[in-house]
Design a protein around this motif. Sequence first.
Motif, PDB file in Angstrom:
ATOM      1  N   ALA A  78       0.834  -1.210   0.000  1.00 47.67           N
ATOM      2  CA  ALA A  78       0.000   0.000   0.000  1.00 47.67           C
ATOM      3  C   ALA A  78       0.864   1.254   0.000  1.00 47.67           C
ATOM      4  O   ALA A  78       0.563   2.225  -0.720  1.00 47.67           O
ATOM      5  N   LEU A  79       1.926   1.259   0.764  1.00 48.38           N
ATOM      6  CA  LEU A  79       2.809   2.428   0.786  1.00 48.38           C
ATOM      7  C   LEU A  79       3.489   2.634  -0.563  1.00 48.38           C
ATOM      8  O   LEU A  79       3.601   3.778  -1.043  1.00 48.38           O
ATOM      9  N   ALA A  80       3.932   1.542  -1.185  1.00 48.97           N
ATOM     10  CA  ALA A  80       4.567   1.654  -2.499  1.00 48.97           C
ATOM     11  C   ALA A  80       3.590   2.194  -3.523  1.00 48.97           C
ATOM     12  O   ALA A  80       3.944   3.030  -4.367  1.00 48.97           O
ATOM     13  N   GLU A  81       2.341   1.739  -3.474  1.00 43.11           N
ATOM     14  CA  GLU A  81       1.319   2.233  -4.412  1.00 43.11           C
ATOM     15  C   GLU A  81       1.022   3.707  -4.179  1.00 43.11           C
ATOM     16  O   GLU A  81       0.862   4.475  -5.144  1.00 43.11           O
ATOM     17  N   LEU A  82       0.935   4.102  -2.915  1.00 45.97           N
ATOM     18  CA  LEU A  82       0.652   5.501  -2.598  1.00 45.97           C
ATOM     19  C   LEU A  82       1.752   6.413  -3.128  1.00 45.97           C
ATOM     20  O   LEU A  82       1.470   7.463  -3.736  1.00 45.97           O
ATOM     21  N   VAL A  83       3.002   6.041  -2.934  1.00 49.67           N
ATOM     22  CA  VAL A  83       4.120   6.854  -3.413  1.00 49.67           C
ATOM     23  C   VAL A  83       4.127   6.906  -4.939  1.00 49.67           C
ATOM     24  O   VAL A  83       4.382   7.966  -5.537  1.00 49.67           O
ATOM     25  N   ALA A  84       3.814   5.795  -5.598  1.00 53.17           N
ATOM     26  CA  ALA A  84       3.779   5.774  -7.068  1.00 53.17           C
ATOM     27  C   ALA A  84       2.682   6.683  -7.606  1.00 53.17           C
ATOM     28  O   ALA A  84       2.892   7.416  -8.593  1.00 53.17           O
ATOM     29  N   LEU A  85       1.505   6.672  -6.979  1.00 49.48           N
ATOM     30  CA  LEU A  85       0.412   7.546  -7.419  1.00 49.48           C
ATOM     31  C   LEU A  85       0.757   9.014  -7.219  1.00 49.48           C
ATOM     32  O   LEU A  85       0.421   9.871  -8.056  1.00 49.48           O
ATOM     33  N   ASP A  86       1.431   9.313  -6.143  1.00 51.64           N
ATOM     34  CA  ASP A  86       1.802  10.709  -5.895  1.00 51.64           C
ATOM     35  C   ASP A  86       2.852  11.181  -6.891  1.00 51.64           C
ATOM     36  O   ASP A  86       2.798  12.329  -7.363  1.00 51.64           O
ATOM     37  N   ARG A  87       3.791  10.321  -7.243  1.00 54.58           N
ATOM     38  CA  ARG A  87       4.797  10.701  -8.225  1.00 54.58           C
ATOM     39  C   ARG A  87       4.173  10.894  -9.613  1.00 54.58           C
ATOM     40  O   ARG A  87       4.554  11.799 -10.360  1.00 54.58           O
ATOM     41  N   GLN A  88       3.201  10.064  -9.933  1.00 51.72           N
ATOM     42  CA  GLN A  88       2.609  10.105 -11.269  1.00 51.72           C
ATOM     43  C   GLN A  88       1.551  11.188 -11.420  1.00 51.72           C
ATOM     44  O   GLN A  88       1.523  11.913 -12.417  1.00 51.72           O
ATOM     45  N   LEU A 129      -1.010  13.029  -6.340  1.00 54.51           N
ATOM     46  CA  LEU A 129      -2.234  12.740  -5.598  1.00 54.51           C
ATOM     47  C   LEU A 129      -2.296  13.486  -4.276  1.00 54.51           C
ATOM     48  O   LEU A 129      -3.342  14.054  -3.914  1.00 54.51           O
ATOM     49  N   LEU A 130      -1.203  13.516  -3.559  1.00 54.61           N
ATOM     50  CA  LEU A 130      -1.213  14.092  -2.217  1.00 54.61           C
ATOM     51  C   LEU A 130      -1.122  15.612  -2.221  1.00 54.61           C
ATOM     52  O   LEU A 130      -1.110  16.231  -1.153  1.00 54.61           O
ATOM     53  N   GLY A 131      -1.078  16.205  -3.378  1.00 54.01           N
ATOM     54  CA  GLY A 131      -1.074  17.664  -3.475  1.00 54.01           C
ATOM     55  C   GLY A 131      -2.405  18.235  -3.904  1.00 54.01           C
ATOM     56  O   GLY A 131      -2.520  19.450  -4.094  1.00 54.01           O
ATOM     57  N   ARG A 132      -3.412  17.419  -4.043  1.00 53.05           N
ATOM     58  CA  ARG A 132      -4.721  17.870  -4.498  1.00 53.05           C
ATOM     59  C   ARG A 132      -5.616  18.253  -3.317  1.00 53.05           C
ATOM     60  O   ARG A 132      -5.264  18.029  -2.160  1.00 53.05           O
ATOM     61  N   ASP A 133      -6.799  18.799  -3.658  1.00 51.12           N
ATOM     62  CA  ASP A 133      -7.763  19.221  -2.641  1.00 51.12           C
ATOM     63  C   ASP A 133      -8.572  18.011  -2.164  1.00 51.12           C
ATOM     64  O   ASP A 133      -9.765  17.875  -2.451  1.00 51.12           O
ATOM     65  N   ILE A 134      -7.916  17.145  -1.453  1.00 55.16           N
ATOM     66  CA  ILE A 134      -8.578  15.968  -0.920  1.00 55.16           C
ATOM     67  C   ILE A 134      -8.326  15.900   0.582  1.00 55.16           C
ATOM     68  O   ILE A 134      -7.351  16.463   1.089  1.00 55.16           O
ATOM     69  N   SER A 135      -9.221  15.226   1.282  1.00 56.30           N
ATOM     70  CA  SER A 135      -9.088  15.111   2.732  1.00 56.30           C
ATOM     71  C   SER A 135      -8.688  13.707   3.149  1.00 56.30           C
ATOM     72  O   SER A 135      -8.041  13.537   4.191  1.00 56.30           O
ATOM     73  N   THR A 136      -9.062  12.703   2.329  1.00 54.27           N
ATOM     74  CA  THR A 136      -8.809  11.321   2.727  1.00 54.27           C
ATOM     75  C   THR A 136      -8.448  10.483   1.523  1.00 54.27           C
ATOM     76  O   THR A 136      -9.057  10.621   0.451  1.00 54.27           O
ATOM     77  N   VAL A 137      -7.456   9.621   1.718  1.00 55.70           N
ATOM     78  CA  VAL A 137      -7.133   8.581   0.746  1.00 55.70           C
ATOM     79  C   VAL A 137      -7.329   7.252   1.469  1.00 55.70           C
ATOM     80  O   VAL A 137      -6.593   6.926   2.401  1.00 55.70           O
ATOM     81  N   ASP A 138      -8.356   6.503   1.051  1.00 57.82           N
ATOM     82  CA  ASP A 138      -8.715   5.254   1.713  1.00 57.82           C
ATOM     83  C   ASP A 138      -8.165   4.077   0.914  1.00 57.82           C
ATOM     84  O   ASP A 138      -8.612   3.809  -0.206  1.00 57.82           O
ATOM     85  N   MET A 139      -7.180   3.387   1.519  1.00 59.73           N
ATOM     86  CA  MET A 139      -6.542   2.257   0.850  1.00 59.73           C
ATOM     87  C   MET A 139      -6.836   0.931   1.554  1.00 59.73           C
ATOM     88  O   MET A 139      -6.124  -0.062   1.386  1.00 59.73           O
TER      89      MET A 139
END
Length: 313
Positions: A253-263, A266-276
């Motif tokens: 899950a951590l590897a996927e989260l980092v990959a999505l953020d690099r691509q 994801l973590l710079g958008r106007d979101i409050s929760t990422v549910d994995m």
Amino acid sequence: MLALRSGYGRGVRGAKPGIFGLSLSADGFVLPRFLRKPVRVLSRFGRGQFTPPPYAASMLTAAFLAASSLYGAYLGGHFPAMVQGVTARSGFAVDQIKVSGNRETSEIDILDKLELDGWTSLVGFDPDQARVRIASLPWVREAAVRKVYPNTIEVRVEEREAFAIWQHGNELSVVEKSGRVIAPFVGGRQAVLPLVVGFDAGQRAADFVAKVSAYPELASRVKGYVRIGERRWDLRLDNGITVKLPENHVDLALAELVALDRQDALLGRDISTVDMRFTDRLVVQLTPEAMERRQAELSAKPKVVKATTEKRT
């Protein structure tokens, strides 16, 4: 010459030195030099030829009184204090204390545990008891106390290593990697430590924080590690986003989260929760402001479509 050598000392008929009638010499035996005078005195005393000096009685009386005083002090428990007082005034009073190894422990607290006063003697000072008292201080893992004559005490401490700040209820504590509480959190240099939240977070945090630290770009943004239901973890990021991680397969899950953020940032958008927490899908929840904008856009879209249609007709 032979007669003189062999007959010397053998042919003399005289009383041999003795004590209370017991002979102290034998044929062919000579006492060592350092014993000759005491033997002569004892021999004279045994024959009634020794006269004690006039001050002997006073000396014996003084010795008897001194011995009685010492014995009384010993029975009364005052002997250590007597030794302290005498030796302190003889040049053995502690007047130098060297402390090393302390960063979080106050030197004043260490001095207080030594229990010194202005007349503490180095002779009567017990370093083992002092070591036990110093080791009871919150930050001290081990302590060593050494006497250096004539007047110095050396103290060396090894302190515990702070790992995280543990929040349990409304209390904040500094803990080691094992989860052992060191001391209450009062700010200062411990403010840079990671914050772990939850009932058993202090004991479980070390392995999880190590997994997150394998991704420095993510770890640098984490402000809190929250233990949920004693089963899994949430990440609280510096921009307010909460990442809900699954109970199992946390590494994936951590590897996927980092990959999505690099691509996709994801973590710079106007979101409050990422549910994995779900293995088959990723759920993203918008912030209230972003939700309002999204609703406004959706509401305005039919009007735009209707106006475009009317123009075409």
